[in-house]
Design a protein around this motif. Structure first.
Motif, mmCIF file in Angstrom:
data_model
loop_
_atom_site.group_PDB
_atom_site.id
_atom_site.type_symbol
_atom_site.label_atom_id
_atom_site.label_comp_id
_atom_site.label_asym_id
_atom_site.label_seq_id
_atom_site.Cartn_x
_atom_site.Cartn_y
_atom_site.Cartn_z
ATOM 1 N N TRP A 19 37.468 -27.197 24.677
ATOM 2 C CA TRP A 19 36.896 -27.298 23.339
ATOM 3 C C TRP A 19 37.154 -25.993 22.611
ATOM 4 O O TRP A 19 36.945 -24.910 23.171
ATOM 5 C CB TRP A 19 35.395 -27.544 23.425
ATOM 6 N N VAL A 20 37.595 -26.078 21.374
ATOM 7 C CA VAL A 20 37.839 -24.894 20.551
ATOM 8 C C VAL A 20 36.925 -24.983 19.338
ATOM 9 O O VAL A 20 36.924 -25.973 18.616
ATOM 10 C CB VAL A 20 39.310 -24.813 20.097
ATOM 11 N N LEU A 21 36.134 -23.958 19.151
ATOM 12 C CA LEU A 21 35.200 -23.911 18.036
ATOM 13 C C LEU A 21 35.714 -22.872 17.045
ATOM 14 O O LEU A 21 35.890 -21.706 17.391
ATOM 15 C CB LEU A 21 33.814 -23.517 18.566
ATOM 16 N N GLN B 294 34.405 -16.365 6.301
ATOM 17 C CA GLN B 294 33.128 -15.871 5.798
ATOM 18 C C GLN B 294 32.048 -15.949 6.885
ATOM 19 O O GLN B 294 31.250 -15.028 7.047
ATOM 20 C CB GLN B 294 32.670 -16.658 4.565
ATOM 21 N N LEU B 295 32.038 -17.050 7.632
ATOM 22 C CA LEU B 295 31.057 -17.179 8.714
ATOM 23 C C LEU B 295 31.371 -16.241 9.872
ATOM 24 O O LEU B 295 30.470 -15.724 10.517
ATOM 25 C CB LEU B 295 30.990 -18.625 9.208
ATOM 26 N N ARG B 296 32.642 -16.013 10.131
ATOM 27 C CA ARG B 296 33.009 -15.076 11.205
ATOM 28 C C ARG B 296 32.470 -13.675 10.907
ATOM 29 O O ARG B 296 31.979 -12.987 11.805
ATOM 30 C CB ARG B 296 34.520 -15.017 11.373
ATOM 31 N N ILE C 175 22.284 -14.715 14.948
ATOM 32 C CA ILE C 175 22.737 -15.942 14.296
ATOM 33 C C ILE C 175 23.865 -16.570 15.116
ATOM 34 O O ILE C 175 23.909 -17.794 15.304
ATOM 35 C CB ILE C 175 23.185 -15.665 12.847
ATOM 36 N N THR C 176 24.756 -15.740 15.616
ATOM 37 C CA THR C 176 25.851 -16.235 16.446
ATOM 38 C C THR C 176 25.307 -16.979 17.657
ATOM 39 O O THR C 176 25.773 -18.074 17.984
ATOM 40 C CB THR C 176 26.744 -15.071 16.920
ATOM 41 N N GLY C 177 24.320 -16.396 18.316
ATOM 42 C CA GLY C 177 23.728 -17.039 19.487
ATOM 43 C C GLY C 177 23.093 -18.371 19.149
ATOM 44 O O GLY C 177 23.218 -19.349 19.898
ATOM 45 N N GLN C 178 22.423 -18.440 18.012
ATOM 46 C CA GLN C 178 21.799 -19.708 17.603
ATOM 47 C C GLN C 178 22.847 -20.774 17.310
ATOM 48 O O GLN C 178 22.704 -21.930 17.720
ATOM 49 C CB GLN C 178 20.908 -19.474 16.384
ATOM 50 N N VAL C 179 23.908 -20.398 16.616
ATOM 51 C CA VAL C 179 24.972 -21.359 16.280
ATOM 52 C C VAL C 179 25.672 -21.833 17.548
ATOM 53 O O VAL C 179 25.942 -23.032 17.713
ATOM 54 C CB VAL C 179 25.975 -20.739 15.282
#
Length: 70
Positions: free
Chosen positions: A21-23, A28-30, A39-43
């Motif tokens: 799987w590639v996410l 802008q989000l990066r 936020i990264t951990g939550q996403v």
């Protein structure tokens, strides 16, 4: 590391199906994720749950089809 890679290539991958799987996110989000690791951990947690749920549902369907065919 080379030994582990050889083991996976020779012993594991030939016998088990593998799905990668590639996410990917817009730039802008990066930048947001780079500056705010919480936020990264939550996403990533949300993405993990979605993929895990998808695989669980897919597995249940496959098992149900196999039971019907028997």
């Amino acid at each position: 590391m080379a030994e582990r890679s050889a083991l996976l290539v020779d012993e594991v991958f030939p016998h088990q199906p593998v799905c990668q799987w590639v996410l990917s996110f817009p730039f802008q989000l990066r930048f947001l994720f780079a500056s705010r690791p919480l936020i990264t951990g939550q996403v990533l947690g949300i993405a993990y749950r979605v993929i895990a749920t998808h695989l669980a549902i897919k597995t249940a369907r496959t098992e149900a089809v196999m039971l019907i065919r028997k």
